[in-house]
Design a protein around this motif. Structure first.
Motif, PDB file in Angstrom:
ATOM      1  N   GLY A 167       0.802  -1.218   0.000  1.00 34.73           N
ATOM      2  CA  GLY A 167       0.000   0.000   0.000  1.00 34.73           C
ATOM      3  C   GLY A 167       0.830   1.260   0.000  1.00 34.73           C
ATOM      4  N   ARG A 168       0.232   2.321  -0.528  1.00 32.61           N
ATOM      5  CA  ARG A 168       0.947   3.599  -0.626  1.00 32.61           C
ATOM      6  C   ARG A 168       1.107   4.268   0.742  1.00 32.61           C
ATOM      7  NH1 ARG A 168       0.573   1.279  -5.326  1.00 32.61           N
ATOM      8  NH2 ARG A 168      -0.749   2.147  -6.974  1.00 32.61           N
ATOM      9  N   ARG A 169       0.053   4.200   1.563  1.00 35.30           N
ATOM     10  CA  ARG A 169       0.038   4.928   2.830  1.00 35.30           C
ATOM     11  C   ARG A 169       1.157   4.486   3.772  1.00 35.30           C
ATOM     12  NH1 ARG A 169      -2.312   4.486   8.023  1.00 35.30           N
ATOM     13  NH2 ARG A 169      -3.036   6.499   8.850  1.00 35.30           N
ATOM     14  N   LYS A 170       1.335   3.189   3.936  1.00 33.41           N
ATOM     15  CA  LYS A 170       2.365   2.701   4.856  1.00 33.41           C
ATOM     16  C   LYS A 170       3.756   3.152   4.445  1.00 33.41           C
ATOM     17  CE  LYS A 170      -0.173  -1.462   6.255  1.00 33.41           C
ATOM     18  NZ  LYS A 170      -0.209  -2.945   6.201  1.00 33.41           N
ATOM     19  N   LEU A 174      -0.337   7.743  -5.237  1.00 37.91           N
ATOM     20  CA  LEU A 174      -1.460   8.008  -4.336  1.00 37.91           C
ATOM     21  C   LEU A 174      -2.301   9.179  -4.842  1.00 37.91           C
ATOM     22  CD1 LEU A 174      -2.717   7.223  -1.514  1.00 37.91           C
ATOM     23  CD2 LEU A 174      -1.477   9.198  -0.623  1.00 37.91           C
ATOM     24  N   GLU A 194      -5.738   5.176   2.736  1.00 36.19           N
ATOM     25  CA  GLU A 194      -5.161   4.329   1.700  1.00 36.19           C
ATOM     26  C   GLU A 194      -5.947   4.518   0.417  1.00 36.19           C
ATOM     27  OE1 GLU A 194      -2.917   3.016  -0.175  1.00 36.19           O
ATOM     28  OE2 GLU A 194      -2.200   1.819   1.530  1.00 36.19           O
ATOM     29  N   SER A 195      -5.290   4.310  -0.717  1.00 39.86           N
ATOM     30  CA  SER A 195      -5.932   4.472  -2.019  1.00 39.86           C
ATOM     31  C   SER A 195      -6.969   3.381  -2.251  1.00 39.86           C
ATOM     32  CB  SER A 195      -4.873   4.401  -3.121  1.00 39.86           C
ATOM     33  OG  SER A 195      -5.450   4.094  -4.362  1.00 39.86           O
ATOM     34  N   THR A 217     -13.648   3.024   2.095  1.00 40.59           N
ATOM     35  CA  THR A 217     -12.813   4.203   1.890  1.00 40.59           C
ATOM     36  C   THR A 217     -13.463   5.173   0.914  1.00 40.59           C
ATOM     37  OG1 THR A 217     -10.823   2.890   2.287  1.00 40.59           O
ATOM     38  CG2 THR A 217     -10.525   4.991   1.184  1.00 40.59           C
TER      39      THR A 217
END
Length: 458
Positions: A90-93, A139, A204-205, A221
């Motif tokens: 994932g992009r967020r992490k 993202l 998260e995307s 989301t």
């Protein structure tokens, strides 16, 4: 859920979506401001290290160029590592980890006392910077509305030259007061400012969640962020062959299986662009100092260079959304080449400043547009890897920028000749952009869930 409520969810909430995009673009922008600051602040310190060995030991132009490149080697490694990781976890992490990583790296670098330790920690810091640059575009592109993707990415990646501008401005105002160590400590502020906000406000995307088969999480989301469900189901993916549609492997495996030629070209294009960016951001103050300008005056040129990059890229991104990024990126390279050549002419100060601003558009501004180009070129499952390749492989040019500049300065090459070499590189970048093949990306269908059924008549 009532039919009216279901329709509201499917259509999204425009007000909620606008707030979500503002938070995401705002946080990403601030992250890249510090990113740009961390990388470019070194250019403002080079004159100090060259003239005073009491700081980190004796430094000549060749060593100064090498020290500037160590961070960019770290960016290369960090970007390439983060590309596949962000497509998998994932992009967020990855972005949250990057904020903490490069902040701690900058703080540690401020306490070094030797060129060797300085170089090692610049490399370590670059790992976090590379991870952030590689992930941010993916993202933002996945949250941005259709027809505004290049603009949203341009706003976000304007953070890099804004950070460069901030580094130049703070160097003029604060460097005599807080010294080079204080300038580096400023780069650690995201640890206590940006990171806590991102933990709370950066989702998260949903497009990434969907690509990983996490449909329920994606829908939650989408509702929380106000994104229309239909937009995510119609996310573009490259499917020039039926095999490509079937093969959704994430990361570099899918990237090089289906996008080999354009990926090589985009990487080379980014490498040329970043060579220009870091050659100028590292050596422009020294070059203008050798042209007869004072220390504060030469740093002022760095300020104008990055200011021109930001304003030019924001304007050009609107053209990219309308006419396509490929033409605009190629044209921006060409404009930069012409402006660099014109800098060899004896001009009044005002005209020279205007040219430097145009050079900013043709170098750092072009690189902003390149990230938007790449982030919208690839399908979701390989998008982060594609941006990472652009940022990572492109850093080979970034590594070469300070080195090439240092070698040209150390060799005694005439100032005009240095500018001619940089202009020729901009021409090469434009030619590489022009031969990137177009890609056809029809939409893919959303996996069916128990709550979804085909509409009558479809």
């Amino acid at each position: 859920m009532t039919s009216a409520g279901q329709a509201r969810s499917d259509e999204g909430d425009p007000d909620l979506r606008r707030r979500t995009i503002r938070w995401i673009v705002g946080l990403a922008l601030v992250g890249l401001i510090f990113d740009g600051y961390d990388l470019v602040v070194y250019g403002t310190l080079v004159p100090i290290f060259l003239r005073d060995a009491s700081h980190i030991g004796p430094v000549d132009p060749t060593l100064a160029g090498a020290l500037g490149s160590y961070a960019l080697v770290g960016v290369l490694v960090g970007a390439l590592m983060a590309g596949s990781v962000a497509d998998i976890v994932g992009r967020r992490k990855v972005m949250l980890t990057a904020y903490a990583w490069f902040s701690v790296g900058m703080i540690a670098t401020a306490f070094t006392a030797s060129a060797g330790a300085f170089g090692v920690l610049r490399f370590v810091t670059g790992l976090g910077v590379g991870a952030l640059v590689a992930t941010t575009g993916a993202l933002v592109a996945e949250f941005a509305p259709p027809g505004r993707k290049n603009l949203c990415n341009a706003i976000t990646y304007s953070g890099v030259p804004l950070g460069s501008l901030l580094a130049a401005l703070l160097a003029i105002l604060l460097l005599p007061v807080i010294g080079w160590r204080g300038m580096l400590l400023i780069g650690g502020l995201p640890l206590v400012t940006l990171l806590p906000l991102a933990l709370l406000k950066m989702p998260e995307s949903p497009a990434w969640l969907m690509s990983r088969g996490r449909v329920e999480e994606a829908e939650r989301t989408e509702r929380r962020c106000g994104i229309p469900l239909a937009e995510i189901t119609a996310r573009p993916t490259d499917s020039t062959t039926s095999d490509q549609e079937a093969d959704g492997r994430p990361g570099f495996g899918g990237l090089f299986r289906h996008y080999l030629t354009p990926t090589i070209l985009l990487g080379l294009m980014s490498a040329v662009g970043l060579l220009l960016v870091y050659a100028l951001n590292t050596w422009l103050p020294e070059l203008m100092g050798r042209a007869g300008f004072s220390t504060s005056g030469s740093l002022g040129f760095l300020l104008v260079l990055n200011g021109g990059a930001v304003l030019g890229a924001l304007f050009a991104s609107r053209l990219a959304d309308r006419f396509g990024p490929k033409r605009v990126v190629a044209g921006s390279f060409a404009v930069g080449a012409v402006a660099i050549v014109l800098m060899t002419i004896d001009l009044p100060l005002g005209a020279l400043m205007a040219l430097v601003a145009i050079v900013g558009l043709g170098t750092s501004g072009t690189q902003i547009l390149i990230y938007g180009f790449v982030a919208t070129y690839y399908r979701t499952s390989v998008r982060s890897a594609g941006v990472a390749w652009c940022a990572g492989f492109g850093r080979l040019g970034g590594v070469g920028g300070p080195l090439v500049g240092g070698l040209m300065v150390a060799s005694g090459l005439a100032l005009d000749s240095i500018f001619y070499v940089l202009a020729a590189l901009a021409v090469v970048g434009g030619l590489l952009t022009w031969v990137v093949p177009a890609t056809h990306r029809p939409s893919v269908r959303r996996p069916a869930t128990r709550d979804s059924a085909p509409a009558a008549g479809n």
